[in-house]
Design a protein around this motif. Structure first.
Motif, PDB file in Angstrom:
ATOM      1  N   THR A  96     -24.776  18.622  52.806  1.00 52.64           N
ATOM      2  CA  THR A  96     -23.772  19.091  53.778  1.00 52.64           C
ATOM      3  C   THR A  96     -23.671  20.615  53.703  1.00 52.64           C
ATOM      4  OG1 THR A  96     -21.959  18.790  52.197  1.00 52.64           O
ATOM      5  CG2 THR A  96     -22.466  16.943  53.637  1.00 52.64           C
TER       6      THR A  96
ATOM      7  N   VAL B  47     -21.854  14.113  56.509  1.00 53.00           N
ATOM      8  CA  VAL B  47     -22.436  12.903  55.909  1.00 53.00           C
ATOM      9  C   VAL B  47     -22.579  11.817  56.972  1.00 53.00           C
ATOM     10  CG1 VAL B  47     -21.948  10.979  54.344  1.00 53.00           C
ATOM     11  CG2 VAL B  47     -21.698  13.324  53.533  1.00 53.00           C
TER      12      VAL B  47
ATOM     13  N   LEU C  59     -13.188   9.547  49.069  1.00 50.22           N
ATOM     14  CA  LEU C  59     -13.295  10.647  50.014  1.00 50.22           C
ATOM     15  C   LEU C  59     -11.997  10.719  50.825  1.00 50.22           C
ATOM     16  CD1 LEU C  59     -16.960  10.088  51.305  1.00 50.22           C
ATOM     17  CD2 LEU C  59     -16.175  11.431  49.342  1.00 50.22           C
TER      18      LEU C  59
ATOM     19  N   THR D 122     -22.150  12.182  45.186  1.00 51.41           N
ATOM     20  CA  THR D 122     -21.507  13.488  45.027  1.00 51.41           C
ATOM     21  C   THR D 122     -22.152  14.206  43.848  1.00 51.41           C
ATOM     22  OG1 THR D 122     -19.781  12.838  43.434  1.00 51.41           O
ATOM     23  CG2 THR D 122     -19.345  12.402  45.776  1.00 51.41           C
TER      24      THR D 122
ATOM     25  N   TYR E  12     -22.757  14.161  49.370  1.00 50.87           N
ATOM     26  CA  TYR E  12     -21.511  14.773  49.852  1.00 50.87           C
ATOM     27  C   TYR E  12     -21.342  16.094  49.102  1.00 50.87           C
ATOM     28  CZ  TYR E  12     -16.435  15.012  50.866  1.00 50.87           C
ATOM     29  OH  TYR E  12     -15.179  15.392  51.267  1.00 50.87           O
TER      30      TYR E  12
ATOM     31  N   GLY F  21     -17.459  15.366  55.025  1.00 50.87           N
ATOM     32  CA  GLY F  21     -17.565  13.957  55.371  1.00 50.87           C
ATOM     33  C   GLY F  21     -18.151  13.744  56.753  1.00 50.87           C
TER      34      GLY F  21
END
Length: 328
Positions: free
Chosen positions: A100, A306, A14, A55, A78, A303
């Motif tokens: 997200t 998250v 990330l 992901t 994510y 991010g």
């Protein structure tokens, strides 16, 4: 005594600022390289972590969850989509799932407009000629594309991203039409200048450009199937920045090769990175490597979401972006 820190495993690399913050807050295990985890690696990660930060490249199904053990309690995805996770089975096993949402709305809508312009104005063809050094000068009939102003845009899926595409298209002078599971409120339709079509078939047959902006669910799989693609005008263009599974890729490829559809702009594919090789050699197709949400700002904001979801969970509260099966 201080409370033991939450154990978090991150499946992909990330942005550095996101990884640094995760390590500050939690007992975080980062990925050394950026290759996707294998199924065995994912199962092992869930067995040793309280939280898995996944992901879209990880497909976490019922069989995998059955071997995940009892430790993992949260899968913090994510990304906005969660069709890569069997949410119902996860909840049955006491595992929460978050996403997200809303972060990449503008980024993805920008890419949809970029693809519309790229296909209709033949931008990749011009770029290739310049890069190959084959351009010999301006000519009145060379690389003639079409104006987007005045064209009818049909949006399949009028959620956050669909509405953002509508606003951009209206600024370019396009007529905005849409098909959605639920009709928008009259004041929203008026603001967007959008016309609702109850029948997807009727809308598809009358549009100059189709933009796919709906999620992948069992009900949207191959929603643009061979029969529906054949309803499109031969001069029409299809753009997809949502999920590849919504479009029958083989049928689309056949029609593009036969000239039954004028062009396509694709940022997502039915089988992930395994793209139909026949698509790669068509001049009327623009292919991108899932760049719709690829902005520095967007990736960092994802991010941050998250982290908020994990921190809220760690504090004993309901994560703000909790997914429940009834939402899907």
């Amino acid at each position: 005594m201080p409370r033991e820190r939450l154990s978090v495993v991150v499946t992909r690399r990330l942005p550095e600022v996101v990884e640094k913050r995760l390590c500050e807050l939690f007992d975080t295990e980062l990925r050394e390289d950026d290759r996707p985890m294998s199924n065995d690696e994912l199962i092992a990660a869930m067995c040793r972590a309280d939280v898995l930060v996944s992901t879209i490249t990880e497909h976490i199904d019922a069989a995998m969850l059955a071997h995940a053990g009892e430790r993992v309690k949260l899968i913090a995805n994510y990304g906005a989509g969660v069709d890569n996770i069997d949410v119902a089975t996860a909840r049955q096993r006491g595992i929460l799932v978050t996403n997200t949402p809303g972060v990449t709305t503008d980024d993805t809508a920008d890419m949809a407009m970029a693809l519309i312009l790229a296909v209709t104005r033949r931008i990749p063809e011009g770029l290739a000629v310049m890069q190959n050094g084959k351009w010999s000068g301006w000519a009145p009939t060379a690389y003639l594309g079409g104006r987007v102003g005045g064209r009818r845009l049909g949006i399949l899926g009028m959620g956050r991203i669909g509405q953002a595409v509508a606003r951009r298209a209206r600024a370019f002078g396009m007529g905005v039409h849409y098909h959605n599971r639920r009709r928008l409120r009259p004041e929203v339709e008026q603001e967007l200048g959008a016309t609702w079509w109850e029948s997807l078939d009727q809308m598809v047959s009358r549009m100059d450009v189709m933009s796919i902006n709906c999620p992948h669910t069992p009900s949207t799989y191959h929603l643009m199937n061979a029969r529906r693609l054949k309803l499109m005008k031969p001069s029409a263009v299809l753009v997809n920045t949502s999920r590849g599974e919504v479009v029958d890729e083989n049928a689309l490829t056949r029609m593009l090769r036969a000239g039954e559809i004028a062009g396509a702009g694709l940022d997502v594919y039915e089988h992930g990175a395994e793209i139909n090789p026949r698509l790669r050699h068509l001049d009327n197709v623009v292919l991108l490597p899932q760049m719709g949400s690829a902005t520095v700002e967007g990736r960092i904001e994802m991010g941050e979401k998250v982290i908020v979801n994990i921190k809220t969970f760690d504090d004993g509260h309901r994560p703000p972006d909790l997914i429940v099966p009834s939402m899907l």
